[in-house]
Every structure is written in C-alpha cells, then in structure tokens.
Scaffold this active site. Structure first.
Site, mmCIF file in Angstrom:
data_model
loop_
_atom_site.group_PDB
_atom_site.id
_atom_site.type_symbol
_atom_site.label_atom_id
_atom_site.label_comp_id
_atom_site.label_asym_id
_atom_site.label_seq_id
_atom_site.Cartn_x
_atom_site.Cartn_y
_atom_site.Cartn_z
ATOM 1 N N HIS A 75 48.421 65.329 29.154
ATOM 2 C CA HIS A 75 49.181 66.342 29.888
ATOM 3 C C HIS A 75 50.668 66.047 29.753
ATOM 4 C CE1 HIS A 75 45.892 68.041 32.768
ATOM 5 N NE2 HIS A 75 45.481 67.973 31.519
ATOM 6 N N TYR A 202 50.083 69.835 42.589
ATOM 7 C CA TYR A 202 50.272 69.157 43.867
ATOM 8 C C TYR A 202 50.939 70.160 44.795
ATOM 9 C CZ TYR A 202 49.388 64.631 41.564
ATOM 10 O OH TYR A 202 48.831 63.572 40.884
ATOM 11 N N PRO A 294 46.434 58.015 47.188
ATOM 12 C CA PRO A 294 46.175 58.518 45.833
ATOM 13 C C PRO A 294 47.174 59.556 45.323
ATOM 14 C CG PRO A 294 44.538 59.363 47.369
ATOM 15 C CD PRO A 294 45.349 58.367 48.121
ATOM 16 N N LYS A 298 48.337 56.183 41.312
ATOM 17 C CA LYS A 298 48.792 54.865 40.889
ATOM 18 C C LYS A 298 47.768 53.735 41.021
ATOM 19 C CE LYS A 298 52.841 55.728 39.414
ATOM 20 N NZ LYS A 298 52.235 56.576 38.373
ATOM 21 N N TYR A 385 56.002 58.855 37.816
ATOM 22 C CA TYR A 385 54.638 59.386 37.695
ATOM 23 C C TYR A 385 53.975 58.927 36.405
ATOM 24 C CZ TYR A 385 50.689 62.552 38.229
ATOM 25 O OH TYR A 385 49.423 63.054 38.363
HETATM 26 P P1 RFL Z 1 37.397 48.501 42.603
HETATM 27 O O1 RFL Z 1 37.236 49.668 41.692
HETATM 28 O O2 RFL Z 1 37.259 48.729 44.052
HETATM 29 O O3 RFL Z 1 36.333 47.418 42.126
HETATM 30 C C1 RFL Z 1 36.042 46.260 42.895
HETATM 31 C C2 RFL Z 1 34.631 45.820 42.588
HETATM 32 O O4 RFL Z 1 34.349 44.620 43.296
HETATM 33 C C3 RFL Z 1 33.044 44.713 43.840
HETATM 34 N N1 RFL Z 1 32.959 43.799 44.989
HETATM 35 C C4 RFL Z 1 32.308 42.616 44.968
HETATM 36 N N2 RFL Z 1 31.650 41.979 43.999
HETATM 37 C C5 RFL Z 1 31.094 40.784 44.291
HETATM 38 N N3 RFL Z 1 31.175 40.211 45.531
HETATM 39 C C6 RFL Z 1 31.845 40.819 46.528
HETATM 40 N N4 RFL Z 1 31.934 40.249 47.751
HETATM 41 C C7 RFL Z 1 32.457 42.066 46.264
HETATM 42 N N5 RFL Z 1 33.185 42.938 47.014
HETATM 43 C C8 RFL Z 1 33.477 43.969 46.228
HETATM 44 C C9 RFL Z 1 32.879 46.164 44.197
HETATM 45 O O5 RFL Z 1 31.514 46.553 44.279
HETATM 46 C C10 RFL Z 1 33.609 46.848 43.037
HETATM 47 O O6 RFL Z 1 32.731 47.157 41.972
HETATM 48 O O7 RFL Z 1 38.799 47.749 42.376
HETATM 49 P P2 RFL Z 1 39.690 47.600 41.061
HETATM 50 O O8 RFL Z 1 38.846 47.153 39.906
HETATM 51 O O9 RFL Z 1 40.865 46.805 41.455
HETATM 52 O O10 RFL Z 1 40.147 49.094 40.673
HETATM 53 C C11 RFL Z 1 40.997 49.825 41.528
HETATM 54 C C12 RFL Z 1 40.694 51.328 41.428
HETATM 55 O O11 RFL Z 1 39.317 51.537 41.566
HETATM 56 C C13 RFL Z 1 41.460 52.141 42.477
HETATM 57 O O12 RFL Z 1 42.781 51.670 42.597
HETATM 58 C C14 RFL Z 1 41.534 53.661 42.126
HETATM 59 O O13 RFL Z 1 40.261 54.231 42.150
HETATM 60 C C15 RFL Z 1 42.442 54.388 43.110
HETATM 61 N N6 RFL Z 1 42.488 55.842 42.872
HETATM 62 C C16 RFL Z 1 43.282 56.376 41.873
HETATM 63 N N7 RFL Z 1 43.983 55.573 41.055
HETATM 64 C C17 RFL Z 1 44.730 56.086 40.023
HETATM 65 O O14 RFL Z 1 45.371 55.319 39.284
HETATM 66 N N8 RFL Z 1 44.786 57.439 39.772
HETATM 67 C C18 RFL Z 1 44.107 58.318 40.541
HETATM 68 O O15 RFL Z 1 44.143 59.517 40.228
HETATM 69 C C19 RFL Z 1 43.331 57.806 41.657
HETATM 70 N N9 RFL Z 1 42.651 58.638 42.439
HETATM 71 C C20 RFL Z 1 41.750 56.714 43.667
HETATM 72 C C21 RFL Z 1 41.854 58.130 43.430
HETATM 73 C C22 RFL Z 1 40.909 56.252 44.682
HETATM 74 C C23 RFL Z 1 40.184 57.134 45.449
HETATM 75 N N10 RFL Z 1 39.320 56.554 46.433
HETATM 76 C C24 RFL Z 1 38.151 57.117 46.932
HETATM 77 C C25 RFL Z 1 39.516 55.194 46.863
HETATM 78 C C26 RFL Z 1 41.153 59.015 44.198
HETATM 79 C C27 RFL Z 1 40.340 58.539 45.238
HETATM 80 C C28 RFL Z 1 39.641 59.570 46.045
HETATM 81 C C1 PHB Z 2 41.906 62.954 40.430
HETATM 82 O O1 PHB Z 2 41.762 63.740 39.463
HETATM 83 O O2 PHB Z 2 40.931 62.417 40.985
HETATM 84 C C2 PHB Z 2 43.272 62.668 40.918
HETATM 85 C C3 PHB Z 2 44.359 63.134 40.197
HETATM 86 C C4 PHB Z 2 45.636 62.871 40.647
HETATM 87 C C5 PHB Z 2 45.829 62.161 41.817
HETATM 88 C C6 PHB Z 2 44.743 61.681 42.536
HETATM 89 C C7 PHB Z 2 43.455 61.932 42.079
HETATM 90 O O3 PHB Z 2 47.097 61.951 42.250
#
Ligand code: RFL
Ligand code: PHB
Length: 390
Positions: A75, A202, A294, A298, A385
């Site tokens: 994008h 957004y 989110p 980031k 961004y």
């Molecule tokens: P994770 O993905 O949480 O993985 C951690 C892993 O550790 C396991 N774990 C354990 N394992 C062994 N023993 C234990 N005691 C443990 N405790 C936990 C867990 O089961 C899991 O598998 O962390 P990691 O790898 O640091 O990755 C981080 C990302 O997942 C997170 O920052 C993003 O998903 C955040 N996020 C977004 N980030 C972006 O860069 N762009 C986005 O568009 C974006 N959108 C989002 C998001 C997060 C969201 N939610 C629901 C939190 C949108 C949403 C809705």
């Molecule tokens: C997503 O597609 O899940 C998404 C995209 C942008 C954001 C957060 C989540 O800032």
C-alpha cells in the site's frame, strides 16, 4: 526428568519467538522454542495486518518473505477521515516508502513452515514453563504429557507476550513499568466481503473511531471503538455494520459490501513499557516487554525490531563480541518509546474519550483538518506509520 541443552531457550512461539529462532538457526546458533498453546491455537489467532518496510526486509532476510511478496499487498498510502469525509496520506509520494498488508496469521504460518523445513525444535503444549537461575546458571523447566523436562542454556529469550512469565521473573526492584489503559476497546470483525476501499481508512467520528482494513480482495477486517465491557451478544452483525457505516466516510459507507462475520472479538487498548529489557541472561522481546494500542499498527512491527537487535547481539556474542548484548535493552527501547509515542498520539487523535466534550472533539477535527492541509504534518505521520529506521 529429561535434560537437554541448547544455546538460546526461547519461551513463546508467537511471531517474535519463531522469527528469533529462525534467524539464529540460520546463523548456526542452536535454539529451542517452548510454546504453551497448541499449534492450531497459535495459527488460529487473528491479529495484526500491516507490516513496515523494515519488517518486510527482516522476513525476506530470514528466508520467510516469498509468500508475503507474492500474496501480500503493498500500500502506497492510507485514508484518514473525520465528519464522514476522508483524504489520503500518500506515503510513497511523501517519503518514497510503502507498507505491506499481510496478516500476522500468515506470517506465523510461514515461520512455522520454515522452522519445520530446517528441523527447528519447537515444543508445543509445554505446561508450567519456569525460568530458573537466570542470574546464574540459566535453565528452563516445563512439563509435557506428564513428564518433567529441563533445558540447560546460555541465554533465555522471553518472547511470551504480555501475559507471559518472563517479565514476572525480573525482580520488582529492577523492573520499571509505565502503563496507560484506554477507556474503551476495539470490537473487530472479519468477513468474506470485498474491502470497503483500496487502502485502509482510519476514521474519527463523534460516535467513536472506526477502521476499515483487509486481508485480501475478498476478506475484510473492520474495527470500531466500543465499551470494553460490552457483551459480544449485544453486537449482532447488523448492529456492527450499522455502527460502522455511521462512522466511515459517507461515500464508502453507501457502497460498502456487508455479509455474515466469521470472527468477532473485543480487545482492550493499552500502552505499556517495561524497562530494562535484559536482566542477566534473560531478554524480553516483543509484547512481553511492551504493548501499544493497535491504532498505529506497531505491535508486531516492534516485536520484529526487538528481534533485529537481539539476533544481532547474540550472533555477535557467539563471534566473541558482547557489545550488542550489553546495549540490547537501550537500543530496543529507544525505538519502542518512539513507537509508543506515535501509537498514543494516533489513538488519542482518532478516538472519542469520555472527557473530550464538544471542545475536545472539535480540537481533534481541527487537527485532522490541519493534517489534510499540511505536507509537513503528513510527512511526520508517514515516516512514523511506515516505520522509523532500525
Ligand atoms: P504473542 O504473539 O503474544 O506471542 C507470545 C506467545 O507466547 C506464548 N506464551 C507462553 N508460552 C510458554 N509458556 C508461557 N508461560 C507462555 N505465555 C505465553 C503464547 O501462547 C504466544 O504464542 O507475542 P509476540 O510474539 O511478541 O508478538 C506480538 C504481536 O502478536 C502483537 O504485538 C500484535 O498482534 C499487535 N497487533 C498489531 N500489530 C501490528 O504491528 N500491526 C497491527 O495491525 C496490529 N493489529 C494487534 C492488532 C493486536 C491485536 N490484539 C488482539 C492484541 C490488532 C489486534 C486486534
Ligand atoms: C488489521 O488489519 O488488523 C489492522 C490494520 C491496521 C491497524 C490495526 C489492525 O492499525
């Protein structure tokens, strides 16, 4: 009790743990990943959707960028809206950079495939993982299928997310944390419908924030700001679509395809940073050390930038140079704080807060109007961004 040895024991098989293991293995450093959940569970989580340029390059360098490059969507910009009218911030024209729309679920799938192809050691469903003696002779214990296991190692990488155990292992008089919990959540849905627009939107609105995102030509991802304690049953598909349409630009809302949702969840929003990110032989990586709301997309990108600094540090360590180990926390945190600021700023600008009142909301509209009219303001947004340099 079985005992095994590895150089780096990685706790958590999310994107940060898997990517760290992949990069270290390719550099000839042995790792073992311990994941609490089953692989199906980890692969079923729907989360991030936007990758920064630095993240794309890290994935390519780790040998896991091929499917992203063929199936992901580059994008050049994004839309920002207020009062049901939007405008475009053109990252490519402003700073010559782009982002990639490619789901975290797909990134994780590619990482598992690459680890399997290299016979990387990943233990799933590892119960009662515990970090032992991180300040002395580090080892990790866990249980699987009723058997106790012990992993002796040089270093422990805490990649276990916000609710993991690694951060709790650091003594309270060492660890400093700051936190802001936002007074609302994001209600997100996935639907097999064409995206509402070619790029993300957004939207700020008197009724609250909305985001139109996507995974591919026939899979859309939408979010609306909602009270975090709302029961999900209240949000029928019809109620969700009606509320989303009210908040998006009118032309988009009128033309938007809707349909049955295939996933619906409500997530709280917080900013959180823990310092330092290293304690003796334990490192914190990704969500284990920091959480951003989110809005700035980031979270995953910060997890990848931590992996950049830590993999570099460990590769140099095994080559005889400890400078990267000693500076890991400082280097990683410098970037974390800047992304925390951007995520907080963009969240504050785009959402409706209880204390805003009419004046607060008018100030947000005025700032978004200024953003529309100012190349300088758009450049600031664009460079944050698409991601600050490592
Ligand atoms: P994770 O993905 O949480 O993985 C951690 C892993 O550790 C396991 N774990 C354990 N394992 C062994 N023993 C234990 N005691 C443990 N405790 C936990 C867990 O089961 C899991 O598998 O962390 P990691 O790898 O640091 O990755 C981080 C990302 O997942 C997170 O920052 C993003 O998903 C955040 N996020 C977004 N980030 C972006 O860069 N762009 C986005 O568009 C974006 N959108 C989002 C998001 C997060 C969201 N939610 C629901 C939190 C949108 C949403 C809705
Ligand atoms: C997503 O597609 O899940 C998404 C995209 C942008 C954001 C957060 C989540 O800032």
């Amino acid at each position: 009790m079985t005992t095994t040895r590895t150089q780096v024991c990685i706790i958590g098989g999310g994107p940060s743990g898997l990517l760290l293991s992949q990069i270290l293995h390719r550099a000839g450093i042995d790792t073992l990943v311990l994941e609490r959940q089953s692989r199906a569970y980890v692969l079923g989580r729907i989360r991030a959707g936007v990758l920064e340029g630095g993240t794309m390059q890290m994935l390519r360098d780790a040998g896991v960028g091929a499917r992203m490059d063929t199936e992901g969507f580059l994008h050049d910009g994004t839309y920002v809206a207020t009062r049901n009218r939007g405008f475009r911030v053109d990252f490519d024209a402003l700073i010559g950079r782009q982002v990639m729309v490619y789901g975290q679920t797909e990134v994780t799938k590619d990482l598992y495939a690459a680890r399997d192809a290299m016979d990387g050691r990943i233990v799933d469903e590892a119960a009662d993982v515990a970090i032992q003696d991180a300040a002395g002779t580090p080892h990790v214990t866990y249980r699987r299928d009723g058997t106790e296991h012990r992993v002796d190692c040089d270093w422990i990488a805490g990649c276990d997310g916000f609710h993991g155990l690694s951060r709790q292992t650091i003594p309270a008089d060492v660890l400093r944390t700051v936190e802001r919990v936002y007074p609302f959540g994001w209600l997100g849905v996935l639907s097999r419908t064409a995206p509402a627009a070619p790029e993300l939107i957004y939207a700020n609105h008197d009724r609250g924030f909305a985001l139109a995102s996507m995974r591919n030509e026939s899979l859309s991802r939408y979010y609306i700001q909602a009270p975090v304690d709302d029961p999900l049953e209240k949000w029928t598909d019809d109620a969700f679509w009606d509320e989303l349409r009210r908040r998006l630009p009118s032309d988009v809302a009128d033309a938007m395809e809707t349909g049955p949702t295939i996933e619906k969840s409500l997530a709280p929003l917080r900013s959180f940073v823990a310092e330092p990110m290293r304690w003796n032989r334990l490192f914190l990586v990704g969500d284990a050390a920091h959480i951003v709301p989110p809005t700035g997309a980031k979270g995953l990108n910060l997890a990848v930038s931590d992996v950049h600094y830590l993999s570099d540090a460990l590769i140099r360590h095994y080559g005889g140079d400890d400078e990267g180990i000693d500076s890991y926390s400082e280097r990683a945190l410098a970037r974390v704080w800047k992304a925390t600021r951007f995520s907080w700023w963009f969240t504050t600008l785009m959402h409706r807060f209880p204390e805003d009142g009419a004046f607060g909301q008018r100030m947000k509209q005025a700032e978004i109007d200024y953003l529309e009219s100012s190349r300088a303001a758009q450049t600031v947004m664009a460079e944050n961004y698409v991601g600050l340099p490592f």
